[in-house]
Design a protein around this motif. Structure first.
Motif, PDB file in Angstrom:
ATOM      1  N   THR A 284      76.504  57.132  66.821  1.00 60.69           N
ATOM      2  CA  THR A 284      77.017  57.690  68.082  1.00 60.69           C
ATOM      3  C   THR A 284      76.179  58.846  68.628  1.00 60.69           C
ATOM      4  O   THR A 284      76.429  59.294  69.741  1.00 60.69           O
ATOM      5  CB  THR A 284      78.503  58.135  68.031  1.00 60.69           C
TER       6      THR A 284
ATOM      7  N   ILE B 190      81.998  54.174  68.766  1.00 65.13           N
ATOM      8  CA  ILE B 190      82.946  55.083  69.400  1.00 65.13           C
ATOM      9  C   ILE B 190      84.370  54.543  69.240  1.00 65.13           C
ATOM     10  O   ILE B 190      84.578  53.379  68.900  1.00 65.13           O
ATOM     11  CB  ILE B 190      82.601  55.265  70.892  1.00 65.13           C
TER      12      ILE B 190
ATOM     13  N   ASP C 278      87.261  59.395  74.115  1.00 67.15           N
ATOM     14  CA  ASP C 278      85.938  58.831  73.833  1.00 67.15           C
ATOM     15  C   ASP C 278      85.379  58.108  75.050  1.00 67.15           C
ATOM     16  O   ASP C 278      84.168  58.158  75.310  1.00 67.15           O
ATOM     17  CB  ASP C 278      86.024  57.875  72.648  1.00 67.15           C
TER      18      ASP C 278
ATOM     19  N   GLN D  33      77.971  63.168  72.057  1.00 64.07           N
ATOM     20  CA  GLN D  33      79.390  62.898  72.303  1.00 64.07           C
ATOM     21  C   GLN D  33      80.177  64.185  72.588  1.00 64.07           C
ATOM     22  O   GLN D  33      81.321  64.317  72.161  1.00 64.07           O
ATOM     23  CB  GLN D  33      79.975  62.173  71.097  1.00 64.07           C
TER      24      GLN D  33
ATOM     25  N   SER E  63      76.000  53.176  72.523  1.00 64.41           N
ATOM     26  CA  SER E  63      76.442  54.482  72.042  1.00 64.41           C
ATOM     27  C   SER E  63      77.132  54.454  70.693  1.00 64.41           C
ATOM     28  O   SER E  63      77.759  55.430  70.290  1.00 64.41           O
ATOM     29  CB  SER E  63      77.346  55.157  73.080  1.00 64.41           C
TER      30      SER E  63
END
Length: 955
Positions: free
Chosen positions: A191, A638, A644, A172, A635
């Motif tokens: 994440t 988030i 994001d 991320q 993912s």
């Protein structure tokens, strides 16, 4: 060249000479092995005492294992590799050239510098790919955990400053190209996904064969805040000024204190906050100056929850939000000069009384040499594979030859998915399904998230009869309405669960979390743990319950949440190691592999029972090789923020370039700021625009799935029918179905040719170095350049069109030349998408679900400017008959000079295959601009196809 007898006998003679003479001089000895060479270093003054094993697995893949003097002899055991690759024979040549040993196949050359044991890799043309840096005392550092003896292992490589490096899983940090001095933590976490495989634009890949927590890239440890020289707000040296104030009335100051380290990383760090200050009522300001002892590019690493803003010298560099329990991360690259003071200000608003905030930094790299390293907590050897290829796709193909094919997901999975956290009752779920069909919003899949079981019975897989009185009838009804159902299955079992006694009695559980007494956040709180995926019997028992209680009811897909495993959120890494107790060895050694074995058990369990239904697993975590188990990743949790949202583009591209093709995210984001719960007019419009833009992006991914916490995520819950957001969301859901033949065909290419559907621009334009620095564009298959809009109110978006192609606006057909940036129109209801010259794009009929009607009429959009081809793939849409050849293909070829489209004869057959179809063909060029929004304005060339070759002249 191929290995020959005379080379072998010459090598054997040379070996005896080397052994007898080198042993006297304190130099390495070597001998030929099954598929390579073993070198032994003892008392060689220029190298560590070590054994170096070089083994070819294919002509384009070589494995390097380096074992210290007192280490274990390496074995071929691997969780990552397919069993079938371990005993293959590979022809290679073998010779000594001066102080170097050369090993060669037709695809790859390996050169060992004998004095140090350093290995250098070359392609078939002799071009340098990558080279080891010499090993030293830091390469093997003895350590142990839970009685398991191992080394911390390190290996660094010399790389070129002008190459792009991609892969390494999902992170991320918004970074696409990792040849930027970055530090990447390969550690499974909500994440964050750890896949220790990278690819380079120099057409090589490295698989770091290690299961433990690993640092990649710049492996130097991060420095704490006080490694800077710090100055308080009033100029005192040694700290920053931290002010804790009432967030509702900042004139009320709770406490002012000096802070020189900001390290509130885990639950165990909460005691470090000022005594008596309630974080939930506070806003915290950090003010002062920093000065670095170094000049150059620094990286500031933040971990945070709540709201955070960061200013340096008065410039706002970051403005972010994360929910309290699920801290996020970001990095700030800043250029600093040694001893030069810079004013730093941080505004932090915690959310809740347990909040997280950490600030560390990485100093500039040492010297001009470009290096990329791996440093793992536990291993018996430095152990890695190098892959060579003609291009990045070829490199990934080599990776999948070793670690497994990515199967074709079922046809229905390429439709639209609707999810929400969560449908609390059977009535609620059925109502949503009925609303989709009544409103005629295309959809194939609906998702039942967690807690459909009775509160205490986590792990039972039993529906709570009070809220889901007839799950069999519910699933049957969904199927009659042409829905598939995916259901959440955690690897977690409560101590109060009905299945706990069975798993406990058989030692199939990680029991430390139970004995530690940690409770989850459900109801009164329940002690729980996860099952031991490393035990084959435990995997079979877990699947047995899934089969009996869910699969027999007709559940179609599995949502494997918390598969890191997230046994308890926000405990420290050391505590996580203590509660993860693999039956095969220590948690330190096997830390990153839990999701791989979790998927293995479910995949093998379902395939053994039913070959007519493809396994579909959506998992929050992933490891190398997991693609062979019918697994896709998303993912994680988030946040529903623009920042994001943008980070997901690089995250998805790098996950795909890790050789693991099926990926998605929660369209709309999972975690929601309170301002969206009961929004004012401005916040409501931002919420709608954010979701509209996120849907636009989601339509061009392997899975198109909306999900998140309250507010509800169905299009009709986000905006009314007459709103631009609603119109846009429905447009892209419809577009998803129009592209079904295209999407399913590139999925088949992913299986048969080891292709990647999500494509970093460097995959298709490796010589255009301008694309290496771009982190917010990608190719969706060969024909669609996707450019998500990730800023509120943005109506024009800067887009780079790569060199070597002409580019056509997908919606209007307007043509642009490549090799430069343009300011692309980005109206509220459209995301900029461009099609390269030479593309042949199939465009289908409108559908309400993927199998509503056969695709017996297809529009073919042919884009002039160069020759092109596309292969249309079809099969039964489910089951595994395609693995045995039950499928068909039709290849289209376009000759640009002749303006001729050739449709080749259909190859292959399968039950239910379309025998006769109509093609509607449009030629799109600079003199005939045409896009999907204006197709109705022109008449196509129409033709009937019955499987025989045909040519179509395009005017």
């Amino acid at each position: 060249m191929f290995f020959r007898k005379e080379i072998f006998f010459g090598a054997v003679l040379m070996l005896w000479i080397v052994v007898s003479t080198y042993a006297q001089q304190g130099v390495p000895t070597y001998q030929k092995t099954h598929n390579g060479v073993k070198l032994t270093y003892r008392n060689v003054p220029t190298a560590l005492d070590q054994e170096l094993y070089i083994d070819f697995y294919t002509e384009q893949v070589v494995r390097i294992r380096v074992v210290p003097e007192d280490g274990k002899k390496p074995t071929n055991e691997s969780l990552i590799l397919k069993d079938t690759v371990l005993d293959q024979r590979v022809d290679f040549s073998f010779s000594q050239q001066g102080d170097s040993l050369m090993l060669q196949t037709t695809r790859l050359s390996v050169k060992v510098f004998l004095p140090s044991g350093t290995v250098h890799f070359f392609d078939s043309d002799g071009k340098s790919l990558v080279k080891e840096c010499p090993r030293d005392a830091r390469s093997f550092q003895k350590n142990a955990y839970d009685g398991d003896r191992f080394y911390q292992v390190d290996q660094t490589f010399q790389i070129s400053p002008d190459e792009g490096i991609y892969g390494l899983g999902q992170h991320q940090n918004g970074v696409m190209n990792y040849n930027t001095g970055r530090r990447i933590s390969l550690l499974q976490y909500n994440t964050e996904i750890a896949v220790p495989f990278l690819v380079s634009t120099k057409n090589y890949g490295i698989l770091w064969h290690n299961y433990s927590i690993t640092t990649a890239g710049d492996t130097r440890p991060l420095l704490p805040l006080n490694a800077f020289r710090l100055y308080s707000n009033d100029g005192q040296q040694g700290w920053l000024t931290a002010r804790y104030v009432n967030k509702e009335n900042e004139s009320e100051v709770y406490q002012v204190r000096p802070e020189s380290v900001i390290d509130y990383n885990y639950l165990s760090d909460q005691h470090k906050y000022p005594h008596g200050v309630q974080l939930s009522k506070s806003k915290v300001y950090y003010d002062g100056e920093i000065a670095s002892p170094y000049s150059g590019l620094h990286y500031l690493h933040f971990k945070y929850s709540g709201y955070i803003k960061v200013w340096l010298d008065g410039k706002l560099l970051q403005d972010r939000w994360r929910e309290a329990w699920n801290a996020g991360t970001f990095e700030l690259p800043v250029e600093l000069k040694a001893d030069e003071r810079h004013r730093l200000r941080i505004e932090w608003i915690p959310v809740g009384n347990e909040s997280y905030f950490t600030l560390n930094w990485q100093r500039p790299k040492d010297g001009p040499e470009q290096v990329f390293g791996f440093s793992s907590e536990a291993g018996d050897a430095v152990d890695y594979f190098v892959f060579s290829g003609e291009n990045i796709d070829d490199v990934i193909s080599g990776y999948r030859q070793l670690t497994g094919k990515a199967g074709i997901m079922p046809l229905w999975s390429f439709g639209y998915w609707q999810s929400r956290e969560r449908y609390k009752t059977q009535t609620e779920l059925e109502h949503v399904a009925e609303t989709f069909r009544r409103r005629r919003i295309p959809i194939d899949n609906i998702v039942q998230d967690w807690s459909y079981w009775a509160e205490h019975d986590w792990g039972s897989h039993e529906f709570d009869a009070k809220r889901f009185p007839d799950p069999d009838g519910m699933i049957k009804k969904l199927h009659q309405q042409h829905f598939k159902l995916m259901i959440s299955v955690w690897p977690k079992i409560n101590e109060q669960s009905s299945v706990f006694p069975e798993f406990n009695a058989n030692n199939w559980l990680f029991m430390r979390n139970i004995y530690d007494g940690r409770k989850d956040w459900i109801g009164q709180g329940y002690t729980s743990t996860f099952y031991d995926v490393y035990n084959a019997d435990a995997r079979q028992a877990f699947w047995k319950h899934m089969h009996a209680k869910l699969f027999t009811k007709g559940v179609d897909a599995w949502w494997m949440d918390a598969s890191e495993p997230d046994i308890h959120s926000n405990i420290s890494v050391d505590e996580r190691k203590s509660v993860l107790q693999p039956s095969v060895g220590s948690s330190v050694r096997y830390y990153n592999t839990f999701p791989l074995l979790n998927a293995k058990g479910i995949y093998e369990g379902q395939r053994e029972i039913d070959e007519n239904k493809r396994v579909f697993i959506l998992t929050r975590s992933f490891f190398a090789g997991q693609q062979r188990y019918g697994a896709a990743a998303w993912s994680g949790d988030i946040a529903s923020t623009w920042a994001d949202f943008k980070d997901q583009i690089a995250a998805g591209v790098n996950f795909s370039m890790s050789g693991t093709p099926y990926w998605t995210m929660d369209a709309g984001g999972f975690l929601v700021q309170k301002k969206y719960y009961e929004p004012n007019v401005s916040d409501l419009e931002e919420w709608r625009e954010l979701n509209a833009r996120w849907y636009q992006y989601g339509a061009f991914l392997p899975l198109f799935r909306a999900h998140g916490q309250f507010p509800a995520r169905e299009p009709f819950a986000i905006a009314p029918e007459d709103h631009a957001a609603y119109t846009s969301m429905l447009y892209y859901i419809d577009l998803r179905y129009r592209l079904l033949s295209y999407n399913y065909s590139i999925a088949a290419r992913t299986y048969f040719d080891d292709y990647s559907m999500i494509r970093g621009l460097a995959m298709d334009f490796p010589t255009d170095t301008a694309v290496y620095a771009i982190n917010d564009q990608y190719m969706w298959g060969p024909s669609l350049l996707v450019n998500p809009v990730t800023k509120m109110g943005q109506r024009v978006r800067r887009v780079y069109l790569p060199k070597g192609k002409d580019w056509y606006d997908f919606y209007s057909g307007t043509r642009y030349s490549g090799g430069h940036f343009i300011e692309a129109e980005a109206p509220y209801e459209r995301v900029p998408v461009f099609v390269p010259s030479g593309s042949i794009l199939p465009w289908g009929q409108p559908l309400q679900y993927t199998t509503e009607k056969p695709q017996d009429e297809l529009t073919l959009l042919v884009y002039e400017g160069e020759d092109g081809e596309f292969t249309l793939y079809e099969d039964a849409g489910d089951g595994y008959a395609y693995e045995k050849g039950a499928y068909s293909t039709i290849t289209f070829r376009y000759n640009d000079k002749q303006r001729m489209l050739t449709v080749e004869g259909r190859q292959g057959t399968f039950e239910g295959m379309i025998q006769k179809r109509r093609f509607h063909v449009f030629l799109i060029g600079k003199t005939a601009p045409l896009g999907v929004d204006v197709l109705h304005q022109k008449k196509p060339i129409k033709c009937t196809y019955e499987g025989r070759p045909m040519t179509i002249k395009l005017n």
